[in-house]
Design a protein around this motif. Sequence first.
Motif, PDB file in Angstrom:
ATOM      1  N   ARG A 109       0.820  -1.214   0.000  1.00  0.00           N
ATOM      2  CA  ARG A 109       0.000   0.000   0.000  1.00  0.00           C
ATOM      3  C   ARG A 109       0.855   1.265   0.000  1.00  0.00           C
ATOM      4  NH1 ARG A 109      -2.768  -3.098   4.014  1.00  0.00           N
ATOM      5  NH2 ARG A 109      -4.920  -3.617   3.487  1.00  0.00           N
ATOM      6  N   VAL A 110       1.750   1.342   0.960  1.00  0.00           N
ATOM      7  CA  VAL A 110       2.498   2.583   1.168  1.00  0.00           C
ATOM      8  C   VAL A 110       3.632   2.732   0.162  1.00  0.00           C
ATOM      9  CG1 VAL A 110       3.904   3.880   2.808  1.00  0.00           C
ATOM     10  CG2 VAL A 110       1.875   2.654   3.607  1.00  0.00           C
ATOM     11  N   SER A 111       4.413   1.681  -0.053  1.00  0.00           N
ATOM     12  CA  SER A 111       5.562   1.801  -0.953  1.00  0.00           C
ATOM     13  C   SER A 111       5.120   2.130  -2.377  1.00  0.00           C
ATOM     14  CB  SER A 111       6.398   0.519  -0.926  1.00  0.00           C
ATOM     15  OG  SER A 111       5.658  -0.590  -1.414  1.00  0.00           O
ATOM     16  N   GLU A 112       4.042   1.509  -2.842  1.00  0.00           N
ATOM     17  CA  GLU A 112       3.534   1.821  -4.187  1.00  0.00           C
ATOM     18  C   GLU A 112       3.077   3.272  -4.272  1.00  0.00           C
ATOM     19  OE1 GLU A 112       3.394   0.280  -6.979  1.00  0.00           O
ATOM     20  OE2 GLU A 112       3.769  -1.831  -6.577  1.00  0.00           O
ATOM     21  N   ARG A 113       2.435   3.745  -3.222  1.00  0.00           N
ATOM     22  CA  ARG A 113       1.959   5.132  -3.189  1.00  0.00           C
ATOM     23  C   ARG A 113       3.136   6.105  -3.229  1.00  0.00           C
ATOM     24  NH1 ARG A 113       0.973   9.908  -2.388  1.00  0.00           N
ATOM     25  NH2 ARG A 113      -0.596  10.829  -1.013  1.00  0.00           N
ATOM     26  N   LEU A 114       4.179   5.835  -2.451  1.00  0.00           N
ATOM     27  CA  LEU A 114       5.323   6.739  -2.380  1.00  0.00           C
ATOM     28  C   LEU A 114       6.123   6.736  -3.678  1.00  0.00           C
ATOM     29  CD1 LEU A 114       6.585   6.019   1.251  1.00  0.00           C
ATOM     30  CD2 LEU A 114       5.482   8.108   0.440  1.00  0.00           C
ATOM     31  N   VAL A 115       6.271   5.579  -4.302  1.00  0.00           N
ATOM     32  CA  VAL A 115       7.083   5.490  -5.511  1.00  0.00           C
ATOM     33  C   VAL A 115       6.330   5.984  -6.737  1.00  0.00           C
ATOM     34  CG1 VAL A 115       8.273   3.894  -7.076  1.00  0.00           C
ATOM     35  CG2 VAL A 115       8.528   3.635  -4.608  1.00  0.00           C
ATOM     36  N   ARG A 116       5.039   5.678  -6.816  1.00  0.00           N
ATOM     37  CA  ARG A 116       4.291   5.958  -8.050  1.00  0.00           C
ATOM     38  C   ARG A 116       3.471   7.247  -8.013  1.00  0.00           C
ATOM     39  NH1 ARG A 116       7.161   2.000 -10.570  1.00  0.00           N
ATOM     40  NH2 ARG A 116       6.731  -0.069  -9.710  1.00  0.00           N
ATOM     41  N   GLN A 117       3.048   7.687  -6.836  1.00  0.00           N
ATOM     42  CA  GLN A 117       2.036   8.733  -6.801  1.00  0.00           C
ATOM     43  C   GLN A 117       2.404   9.986  -6.013  1.00  0.00           C
ATOM     44  OE1 GLN A 117      -1.622   6.939  -5.422  1.00  0.00           O
ATOM     45  NE2 GLN A 117      -1.409   5.194  -6.784  1.00  0.00           N
ATOM     46  N   VAL A 118       3.401   9.936  -5.157  1.00  0.00           N
ATOM     47  CA  VAL A 118       3.704  11.103  -4.346  1.00  0.00           C
ATOM     48  C   VAL A 118       4.155  12.255  -5.246  1.00  0.00           C
ATOM     49  CG1 VAL A 118       6.165  10.692  -3.913  1.00  0.00           C
ATOM     50  CG2 VAL A 118       4.775  11.784  -2.156  1.00  0.00           C
ATOM     51  N   ARG A 119       3.819  13.477  -4.837  1.00  0.00           N
ATOM     52  CA  ARG A 119       4.099  14.641  -5.659  1.00  0.00           C
ATOM     53  C   ARG A 119       4.886  15.700  -4.871  1.00  0.00           C
ATOM     54  NH1 ARG A 119       3.134  11.408  -8.761  1.00  0.00           N
ATOM     55  NH2 ARG A 119       1.491  11.271 -10.343  1.00  0.00           N
TER      56      ARG A 119
END
Length: 357
Positions: A109-119
């Motif tokens: 959940r978190v790693s995918e969000r940080l790598v792919r979606q964080v701005r």
Amino acid sequence: MTIRASLARFADMFAYPLRHSHYVELVNPLWTTHALMARVVEVRAETADSCSLTLRPGTGWRSHRPGQFVRLGVVIGGQRHTRTYSISSAPDREDGCITVTVKAVPGGRVSERLVRQVRIGEYLPLGEPQGDFVLPESMPVHPLFITGGSGITPVMSMLRNYVHEYEVVPDTVHMHYAPRECDVIFGSELDTMASAQRYYQLFRYYTQDGGAHFSAEQVEAACPDWREREVWVCGPSNLLEAVEAHWKKSGLEHKLHVERFHAPIAKGSNSAIPGRVLFAKSATEAPSDGVNNLLRIAEDIGLNPKHGCRMGICHGCDTKLLSGCVRDLRNGTLIAEPGDTVQVCVCSAVGDVELAL
């Protein structure tokens, strides 16, 4: 500081039931004192599935020691989720920022969000630096670093600190494992360091391109004096197990410093008993297969219990057992006394269980 604290307490009287810091957060989240926040100022891809986030910490941040980690939070579906990541930058950068390097875990959940979606410009909850996977401050060492995959991140902080503080990396041997050359995080920087630093020796091993996994022969070839060196090892569990077994066989396990990204899980058994987990305070229940940890079960049904490291170190996820029995996945120990403390990140249910969550 006394006058400032007094003024803060006075302001809190008018902000009740909140604190004045909650209103300051509306102006600039980095100024808050009730929670530490960080602003994303740069996102840099390292490999196809990893990136480095440059973060500007807010009020209350204290400098880290090379090799330490922090808790980093993100909001997903209206809920805050927290994971721990090693700091990959040297302490006391001139710009006051730190970098955290994240590798996306399939389904994470978190790693995918940080790598792919964080701005850039996004604000993330940040914890204080923690951990003892650090170099000694009182005496010089000639380290042997053994890293695999994203396990290079805490060691990168150590290497960068050598360059930042002393401009010279001391007598150091570094063995790094990755599936392929394109999977090496910080690959170009490591090559530059190996070329520029006379006493830094880098050895790469590609486990999916004809290279072998860790072996005693590799250690002997790369670092003939390995018996005299202090060793820092970080990476996937199979690498850690192989290194620990080799040093234990040699009677030198006291020279090992190990950093794990996941709790060491005891070998599986046939005693897993399915059942149901009742989360009393949430008035919610969920099925359990007797294998998955209780934290994951809670999150899968939409709960968001307090937690931190997710590997049984920080005790941020502690709760009380109300009834039933749970198993500590690290060693197989059973916990069955009502009122006992349960670390839900490293415990699974044994049959029906009720928790004070």
